[in-house]
Design a protein around this motif. Structure first.
Motif, mmCIF file in Angstrom:
data_model
loop_
_atom_site.group_PDB
_atom_site.id
_atom_site.type_symbol
_atom_site.label_atom_id
_atom_site.label_comp_id
_atom_site.label_asym_id
_atom_site.label_seq_id
_atom_site.Cartn_x
_atom_site.Cartn_y
_atom_site.Cartn_z
ATOM 1 N N ASP A 218 0.912 -1.205 -0.083
ATOM 2 C CA ASP A 218 -0.029 -0.116 -0.221
ATOM 3 C C ASP A 218 0.659 1.238 0.117
ATOM 4 O O ASP A 218 0.538 2.248 -0.567
ATOM 5 N N SER A 232 -7.267 -0.780 -0.008
ATOM 6 C CA SER A 232 -5.863 -1.167 0.302
ATOM 7 C C SER A 232 -5.698 -2.310 -0.611
ATOM 8 O O SER A 232 -6.663 -2.827 -1.107
ATOM 9 N N ASN A 234 -5.094 -5.302 0.154
ATOM 10 C CA ASN A 234 -5.784 -6.719 0.612
ATOM 11 C C ASN A 234 -7.314 -6.414 0.627
ATOM 12 O O ASN A 234 -7.910 -7.666 0.098
ATOM 13 N N GLU A 235 -8.059 -5.282 0.316
ATOM 14 C CA GLU A 235 -9.323 -5.291 0.182
ATOM 15 C C GLU A 235 -9.516 -5.497 -1.428
ATOM 16 O O GLU A 235 -10.530 -5.934 -1.794
ATOM 17 N N GLU A 238 -9.294 -9.196 -1.923
ATOM 18 C CA GLU A 238 -10.384 -9.981 -1.417
ATOM 19 C C GLU A 238 -11.722 -9.546 -2.389
ATOM 20 O O GLU A 238 -12.452 -10.683 -2.605
ATOM 21 N N LEU A 274 2.798 -12.090 -3.041
ATOM 22 C CA LEU A 274 1.455 -11.321 -2.767
ATOM 23 C C LEU A 274 0.400 -12.228 -3.693
ATOM 24 O O LEU A 274 -0.890 -12.450 -3.148
#
Length: 343
Positions: A218, A232, A234-235, A238, A274
């Motif tokens: 990020d 982010s 991660n968001e 997801e 990642l």
């Protein structure tokens, strides 16, 4: 006045009924329009009274070609188009062995602010309607004299920032009565507007989703992409998992390589880590240098080293074939340079 290209067959059928005409006339009208007949008077099997009604209520809004730049390096052509309100947009035509592809714009300008992209300079002026996006393909097909079979929503603008119009465009482009372009031949690229990725997933389309990632963290992403301050990584990942679960479609991750910013060996290793468990494809894009910033493209050796690290970690990767480098074929470059000369 309505732009008739914004109408689905069902919507035009309803209009016909409401105006005392037979519903089957809608398909007749569209059959002419999608055969490049863009004047109601030239539609031979349409009654004169209906032609008058159509002229009173509809325009067929096909953009004017301002300039066409043809590459001396390959068969790439870049078209600068003027819309009805004189706003300028651009699209790029690319020839491949598997057919003709077009990269279309979805907005006039863009407000996402990505540092490596010329289309965001000056911000977003307005959204394009579904029919206006469609008309880019139509005018390009007529100019080319050949069918366009592949579409990439990767030109000026952020497609998911113009969500409703873009979704309607996807349906219009795919419609059998229209351009009849298969959904699997359409790619939508987004910088990562998480709620809209999930909305798109719920439609269960067969298009390819491409995520403009460009960094593994990020912190690094924030330095080149303002959207990273809102969502982010991660968001985004997801939301991508949700998309894959809903559609069964593999996702492409786009990664613009910028010299000294995100092109190091540690960047490659971290990116591989990642994406390790994601069903994905990584598209490496050596950054297009533009005069408005100081971002530089890495050396070929650096690009190849980055690619090899990803491959060694089991990540499927390609380096994007550069096309039209001699005609400013990257997003927003042509419109920007044309506007500058007009000043």
């Amino acid at each position: 006045m309505y732009n008739i290209l914004d109408f689905t067959l069902e919507e035009l059928q309803s209009w016909m009924k409401e105006n005392g005409e037979s519903a089957f006339r809608a398909k007749q009208v569209f059959s002419w329009i999608y055969k490049d007949v863009w004047n109601f008077d030239d539609m031979k099997n349409i009654p004169g009274t209906l032609k008058e009604k159509l002229k009173e209520n509809f325009n067929i809004e096909i953009p004017k070609i301002v300039e066409v730049y043809e590459s001396n390096v390959d068969d790439t052509k870049k078209m600068l188009l003027s819309m009805k309100d004189n706003n300028l947009i651009e699209c790029v035509l690319m020839k491949y062995k598997h057919g003709n592809s077009i990269c279309v714009s979805t907005q006039v300008g863009c407000r996402m602010g990505c540092k490596f992209c010329a289309s965001t300079i000056g911000g977003r002026i307005r959204d394009l309607s579904a029919g206006e996006i469609l008309s880019e393909i139509m005018v390009a097909q007529k100019f080319l004299g050949e069918r366009i079979s592949n579409v990439v929503l990767m030109g000026s603008g952020e497609p998911l920032d113009n969500y409703d119009n873009v979704v309607k465009f996807l349906n219009l482009a795919n419609a059998e009565y229209g351009l009849n372009i298969g959904q699997r031949h359409i790619t939508l690229s987004t910088c990562g507007i998480v709620p809209k990725i999930k909305e798109l997933a719920d439609l269960n389309l067969s298009i390819t989703l491409a995520i403009s990632l460009h960094a593994f963290s990020d912190e690094k992403r924030k330095t080149i992409m303002p959207i990273a301050n809102k969502y982010s990584i991660n968001e985004i990942l997801e939301a991508c998992r949700y998309y894959m679960d809903k559609t069964g479609r593999r996702i492409t991750y786009e990664y613009s390589l910028v010299s000294g910013v995100n092109d190091g060996k540690e960047d490659a290793k971290s990116l591989a880590k990642l994406l390790k468990n994601m069903s994905c494809h990584v598209n490496l894009i050596p950054v297009n240098e533009i005069k408005e910033n100081e971002l530089k493209r890495p050396s070929r050796k650096t690009i190849e080293a980055f690619e090899e690290i990803l491959k060694s970690q089991g990540i499927e990767v390609t380096v994007r074939r550069e096309m039209g480098t001699d005609i400013n074929a990257a997003c927003g470059q042509l419109r920007r340079s044309y506007l500058d000369t007009q000043k």
